[in-house]
Structures are given as structure tokens and as C-alpha cells.
Write an enzyme that holds these catalytic residues in place. Structure first.
Site, PDB file in Angstrom:
ATOM      1  N   CYS A  97      21.890  46.938  41.701  1.00  0.00           N
ATOM      2  CA  CYS A  97      22.916  45.991  41.260  1.00  0.00           C
ATOM      3  C   CYS A  97      23.549  45.315  42.472  1.00  0.00           C
ATOM      4  O   CYS A  97      23.470  45.796  43.606  1.00  0.00           O
ATOM      5  CB  CYS A  97      23.976  46.694  40.426  1.00  0.00           C
ATOM      6  N   ASP A 134      37.819  52.820  46.032  1.00  0.00           N
ATOM      7  CA  ASP A 134      36.967  53.339  44.955  1.00  0.00           C
ATOM      8  C   ASP A 134      37.080  54.843  44.720  1.00  0.00           C
ATOM      9  O   ASP A 134      37.209  55.293  43.590  1.00  0.00           O
ATOM     10  CB  ASP A 134      35.517  52.937  45.218  1.00  0.00           C
ATOM     11  N   SER A 152      42.413  41.895  34.267  1.00  0.00           N
ATOM     12  CA  SER A 152      41.452  42.921  33.874  1.00  0.00           C
ATOM     13  C   SER A 152      40.639  42.405  32.700  1.00  0.00           C
ATOM     14  O   SER A 152      41.153  42.249  31.597  1.00  0.00           O
ATOM     15  CB  SER A 152      42.193  44.209  33.498  1.00  0.00           C
ATOM     16  N   CYS A 188      40.633  36.001  29.353  1.00  0.00           N
ATOM     17  CA  CYS A 188      39.385  36.165  28.611  1.00  0.00           C
ATOM     18  C   CYS A 188      39.470  35.478  27.248  1.00  0.00           C
ATOM     19  O   CYS A 188      38.460  35.000  26.721  1.00  0.00           O
ATOM     20  CB  CYS A 188      39.061  37.642  28.417  1.00  0.00           C
ATOM     21  N   CYS A 194      30.549  39.706  27.019  1.00  0.00           N
ATOM     22  CA  CYS A 194      30.185  40.952  27.704  1.00  0.00           C
ATOM     23  C   CYS A 194      30.068  42.108  26.720  1.00  0.00           C
ATOM     24  O   CYS A 194      29.152  42.931  26.824  1.00  0.00           O
ATOM     25  CB  CYS A 194      31.186  41.266  28.810  1.00  0.00           C
ATOM     26  N   CYS A 247      29.273  36.630  31.980  1.00  0.00           N
ATOM     27  CA  CYS A 247      30.681  36.196  31.968  1.00  0.00           C
ATOM     28  C   CYS A 247      30.799  34.729  32.382  1.00  0.00           C
ATOM     29  O   CYS A 247      30.359  34.356  33.478  1.00  0.00           O
ATOM     30  CB  CYS A 247      31.504  37.067  32.908  1.00  0.00           C
ATOM     31  N   ARG A 295      23.968  59.233  45.628  1.00  0.00           N
ATOM     32  CA  ARG A 295      23.557  60.403  44.855  1.00  0.00           C
ATOM     33  C   ARG A 295      22.213  60.952  45.315  1.00  0.00           C
ATOM     34  O   ARG A 295      21.659  61.857  44.688  1.00  0.00           O
ATOM     35  CB  ARG A 295      23.482  60.042  43.367  1.00  0.00           C
ATOM     36  N   LYS A 297      18.023  60.587  46.506  1.00  0.00           N
ATOM     37  CA  LYS A 297      16.835  59.873  46.026  1.00  0.00           C
ATOM     38  C   LYS A 297      16.449  60.225  44.588  1.00  0.00           C
ATOM     39  O   LYS A 297      15.748  59.448  43.926  1.00  0.00           O
ATOM     40  CB  LYS A 297      15.651  60.140  46.947  1.00  0.00           C
TER      41      LYS A 297
END
Length: 380
Positions: A97, A134, A152, A188, A194, A247, A295, A297
Site C-alpha cells: 500500500c 502511530d 475524520s 464527507c 468508501c 474518495c 511483522r 517476512k
């Protein structure tokens, strides 16, 4: 101390160091977010990667002594890849992504926040901070929303007027009392694209996500992927961009402000078959700098097997047989067996029959059985 002037100086300096948007808010508790998080927990919608203590996620005073303000930042990332390689027969490719293109954004934003901290300390030596990207306790989206970075969206992303939702977020709790910015009104409206196109129905309603169904989460799990999600995965190796790409606010948005965020096409859209046999060392050397490697492979390899099945790539049959026969991890053997059934053919059938006799793991045997069922003439 003239904190209004300092705020303006910080805004100007942030532009110099490559922060694309900055906002300020109070260090008050995020009461509305608390209610949302409690509801998420009750409904079982959490991913399990979050901070477990909800109070710490919404109350800055529990993670920082004497908080007065929070500074939120956003950096825009690219939405389009230059010179993207094509996926073709015999050379099928997966995709990471957009949030995993270029250098791991955690490092990029932490660097910007650290530089900003240094600047503020040079102006106010007694300043204190706790910066997060994050993985901190606070909910980045809630902070950014209240600091006026954006609203949001129904896709559970912060949407900015300038950059759409293609932004990374970070924040800095501080003991300095800055005037808060105004939050942005939701824009929105009646758009529900979405929610309507989410591949797994993970967007339950505008702004609420069942993380357990979200492909972005599922690509990061390490066990067997449920059958219903395998067919939805496509060629995704890590993450999912569907709720962003549809979007309207993201239409035409593509920013290449930061060299660190530019994707290497061969990393962001890699060949699938070589992933099946990549060693831990090779994986770390090749993919260790991207956020999608966190995470390890195993999830990437499992997803690569599913992607080969998605393509029905007959040229991968020998590779998949090798995985099914010799990989020490049951998840890989079993997923390869399922993929062989999905691709089909006499070679795949013979390999499944042979492995069925010698396989000892019950979960792998169940996957072999699934493969055999798909190979049956009336399987449809």
C-alpha cells in the site's frame, strides 16, 4: 514569553524542515474518542495492535506530566508510482500500500518531530515533550482532527483539503500553553463511496471500522487467512488503499515533497515468486526499510502465495509445490496447497495427492482437502 509569536515562529519553521501541515490543540481529554474506543472494544472491532489501556489513549495527563498543548503534524506522501513495473504472465507482482512506499514513515516523522523539538528548546529551554507517531498511546486521528489538520472521514482517515487523506500523522505533547486551532467541519456529507466499496465490509458505517475484517489488518496477521478473505486479497502484500482511492477528496492528489517517501518500484510492486524463498536476511536487507516489513517476512510470503492463486499463475506451480513439500511452517505449506487447488491442473493435483499421504499437520491436511475439492470436475 509571547506564546502567540512562538506559535507563529514554529509554524514558519515547520515549513522549513519539511512538515506539510501543523496544528495546535489543548491537552484536554478526548472524551468523544473514549466513547468510540469503548464501543469498539465491546463490539470486538479492535485490531489488537493498539495500546490496551483506553484511558491512556484519551488522557494526555496519564502519559505526560503537566501537559498544556499538543502539536499535530502531517506529511503528504505520493499516491502514484513513477515507472511502475507491469504484472504479466510468468512475472506476476504484488503490491504494498502507498503508506509503505519509501522509507518507513515512523522514522521520517520522528525525525521531523525531533528537529522541531530542538528548535522549540532553543527558544524555551524549559520546554518538555513527548512525541509519537502511530505507535504511541494517543489516537493520531483524534489529535489531528481536534488540531484542525483535517476532518475524520468515513474511511477512518484524516482528510485534509490540501492533500486528501494521503498524509502521515504525528503529534507532540508539550508543557507549553499554545492557543488551540479550530477543528475542521466534516465535509464527507452524503458521500458513502468508501463504505460501499470496502472489499470486506470492514467499514461498518461512516467513521467506524471493524479492524478484524479490514484487509490492511488481515495482511499483517501471521496465521491462516480465512477463506472468505483470501478471495478478497487480490495481489495485496501489505495494506489496502481501496477506501482512499475511491474518495473524491483524493482525486488528482499526488505529492512528491519528500525524497524519503519515493517508492522503489521493485520494492513497492515486487515479483511474487522470489518472495516464496527469500531468506530472513535477504528480506531484512531488501524490505527492512519499509513500514510493511514490521511483522517480518511470514505475512508477506503467505500473501504472495494467495496472490499467485489470485492470478491462477500456472508458472508458479513448481514453486508452490516446493513450498508445500518443504517449508517448515504449516501456514505456508497449507496456503500453498490451497493455492495449488485454486490454480488447478494435473501437476498440482498429483502433488496434492502425494502430500496428502505424508503430511502430518491437521491444519495443512485441511488445506490440502480444500485444494482437492477445488480440483474436482464439478467444483465450478
Amino acid at each position: 514569553m509571547d506564546f502567540d509569536q512562538l506559535k507563529q515562529d514554529i509554524i514558519e519553521y515547520s515549513k522549513e524542515i519539511g512538515i506539510d501541515k501543523i496544528g495546535f490543540t489543548t491537552a484536554d481529554s478526548f472524551s468523544e474518542m473514549k466513547n468510540r474506543l469503548i464501543r469498539q472494544e465491546i463490539l470486538g472491532y479492535q485490531s489488537g495492535f493498539e495500546e490496551k489501556d483506553i484511558e491512556k489513549r484519551v488522557d494526555p495527563s496519564l502519559i505526560f506530566d503537566g501537559p498544556k498543548s499538543i502539536i499535530a503534524i502531517a506529511l503528504a506522501y505520493p499516491s502514484r508510482m513513477k515507472d511502475a513495473p507491469q504484472s504479466k504472465r510468468g512475472e506476476r507482482r504484488g503490491i504494498f500500500c502507498r503508506a509503505s512506499w519509501g522509507t518507513d514513515y515512523h522514522h521520517v516523522l520522528r525525525d521531523r518531530l525531533a528537529t522541531l523539538e530542538d528548535y522549540i528548546v532553543s527558544r524555551v529551554p524549559q520546554a518538555r515533550f513527548k512525541s509519537m507517531v502511530d505507535t504511541g498511546e494517543l489516537v493520531d486521528r483524534a489529535v489531528a482532527e481536534r488540531a484542525g489538520i483535517g476532518w475524520s472521514g468515513k474511511n477512518c482517515s484524516i482528510i485534509t483539503p490540501e492533500f486528501g487523506s494521503y498524509v502521515y500523522l504525528g503529534e507532540m505533547v508539550t508543557n507549553l500553553p499554545f492557543e488551540p486551532d479550530e477543528p475542521m467541519e466534516d465535509q464527507c456529507g452524503t458521500c458513502n463511496k468508501c463504505v460501499d466499496v470496502c472489499p470486506t465490509g470492514a467499514l461498518i458505517e461512516g467513521g467506524q471500522l471493524d479492524a478484524q475484517k479490514c484487509i490492511a489488518f488481515l495482511t499483517q496477521t501471521k496465521g491462516f487467512l480465512a477463506d472468505e478473505y483470501r478471495v478478497k486479497l487480490g495481489n495485496r502484500l501489505y495494506g489496502c488503499d481501496t477506501c482512499q482511492t475511491v474518495c473524491p477528496e483524493n482525486k488528482g492528489k499526488d505529492f512528491h515533497f519528500h525524497k524519503e517517501m519515493e517508492p522503489d518500484p521493485e520494492i513497492a510492486k515486487p515479483l511474487l515468486k522470489p518472495l516464496l524463498t527469500i531468506s530472513n536476511r535477504e528480506f531484512k536487507e531488501r524490505y527492512g526499510h519499509v513500514s510493511g516489513s514490521w511483522r517480518g517476512k511470514k505475512p508477506i510470503q503467505r500473501n504472495a502465495i494467495i496472490a499467485l492463486a489470485h492470478y491462477k499463475d500456472e508458472t508458479a506451480i513448481e514453486d508452490l509445490i516446493e513450498v508445500m513439500k518443504n517449508d517448515v511452517r504449516p501456514v505456508m505449506r497449507g496456503t500453498a496447497a490451497w493455492a495449488l487447488g485454486k490454480i488447478g491442473g494435473s501437476e498440482a493435483e498429483e502433488a496434492l495427492l502425494t502430500q496428502q499421504v505424508i503430511e502430518e499437520d491437521d491444519e495443512v491436511l485441511a488445506e490440502i482437502e480444500k485444494g482437492m475439492v477445488m480440483l474436482a470436475p464439478d467444483a465450478g
